[in-house]
Design an enzyme around this catalytic site. Structure first.
Site, PDB file in Angstrom:
ATOM      1  N   SER A 149       3.562   4.645  -5.671  1.00 17.40           N
ATOM      2  CA  SER A 149       4.082   3.282  -5.657  1.00 17.40           C
ATOM      3  C   SER A 149       4.603   2.954  -7.047  1.00 17.40           C
ATOM      4  CB  SER A 149       2.978   2.290  -5.278  1.00 17.40           C
ATOM      5  OG  SER A 149       3.379   0.943  -5.498  1.00 17.40           O
ATOM      6  N   TYR A 165      -5.698  -0.614  -6.893  1.00 22.00           N
ATOM      7  CA  TYR A 165      -4.524  -0.015  -6.260  1.00 22.00           C
ATOM      8  C   TYR A 165      -3.601   0.603  -7.305  1.00 22.00           C
ATOM      9  CZ  TYR A 165      -0.278   0.403  -3.429  1.00 22.00           C
ATOM     10  OH  TYR A 165       0.843   0.876  -2.786  1.00 22.00           O
TER      11      TYR A 165
END
Length: 265
Positions: A149, A165
């Site tokens: 990501s 995350y």
């Protein structure tokens, strides 16, 4: 004689395992692989979602099957690999897309939630890659595509809190580089895709809270990712068109990460 571009991108006769393939980006990537000729095994936790995803793929003429497994659980990963190899034979392409997130300020982040994110996003990816390498790819080569990501490339704008995350996706990026260096000798290409903001990865409440138009306006291309935007890069990294690409993290974010900004306004 060099192959044609159609031949380089052709995945006929290849088998792909897509972890986290029942919806969103994983399902989009599965479509790309299947449309190029690959046979598919999908994995996720929910049988109903997997059955619906396979029905969608099969309606498009794609050979797709599924195994329900939680990639945060080592026993489930062993079952997934064993059943995939038994039903499909050797695996040529592994897509590591199974993942979790948790939003909380760093000072308040629950430790169990941190462990949950790391168990799936990092440990599960390692265990699945290792097992599939040992039992299939190390002897014959293959492609591994890890879904990271742009959150793994840096911090968040003020007001957004997703430390676990972001940390896990940063780990995925360096896991990709390191595994590529170790397994290149076996003919295994290991790369990562770093998606930006895709509505399919966000809840409706989150889109309303952050403002879809506002988020889109923060990207140079003035749009969010759609249901096609990962298909091309997935096929490139899975096929012989990308046979000399390894250890790379390709960003697909409309240009968001190309500049530094303190907010998404």
């Amino acid at each position: 004689m060099p192959r044609t571009i159609q031949q380089l991108f052709d995945l006929s006769g290849k088998t792909a395992l897509v972890a986290g393939g029942s919806r969103g980006l994983g399902l989009q990537m599965a479509h790309a692989l299947g449309e190029a000729g690959a046979r598919l095994m999908l994995c996720a936790r929910q049988p109903d979602a997997l059955e619906a995803a396979c029905a969608e793929l099969q309606a498009a003429g794609i050979d797709a099957r599924w195994v329900a497994a939680d990639c945060a659980q080592e026993a489930d990963i062993h079952k997934l690999v064993s059943e995939t190899l038994q039903r499909m034979g050797d695996v040529d392409i592994l897509v590591n897309n199974a993942g979790a997130t948790w939003a909380a300020p760093a000072q308040d982040h629950p430790l169990p939630a941190w462990d949950e994110v790391m168990a799936l996003n990092v440990r599960g990816m390692f265990v699945l890659s290792q097992l599939l390498g040992q039992q299939s790819m190390l002897a014959r080569g293959g492609r591994i595509i890890n879904v990271a990501s742009i959150a793994g490339l840096g911090g968040n704008p003020p007001g957004m809190s997703s430390l676990a995350y972001n940390t896990s996706k940063g780990a995925v990026i360096n896991f990709t580089r390191t595994l590529a260096c170790e397994w290149g000798r076996y003919g295994i290409n290991v790369n990562a895709i770093c998606p930006g903001l895709f509505p399919s990865q966000m809840t409706a409440d989150t889109l309303v809270l952050l403002g879809e138009e506002r988020l889109a306006a923060s990207a140079p291309l003035r749009r969010l990712g759609d249901d096609e935007d990962l298909k091309g890069v997935t096929l490139l990294l899975a096929s012989d068109a990308g046979k000399h690409i390894t250890g790379q993290c390709l960003v697909v974010d409309g240009g968001t990460s190309a500049y530094m900004r303190g907010s998404v306004a």
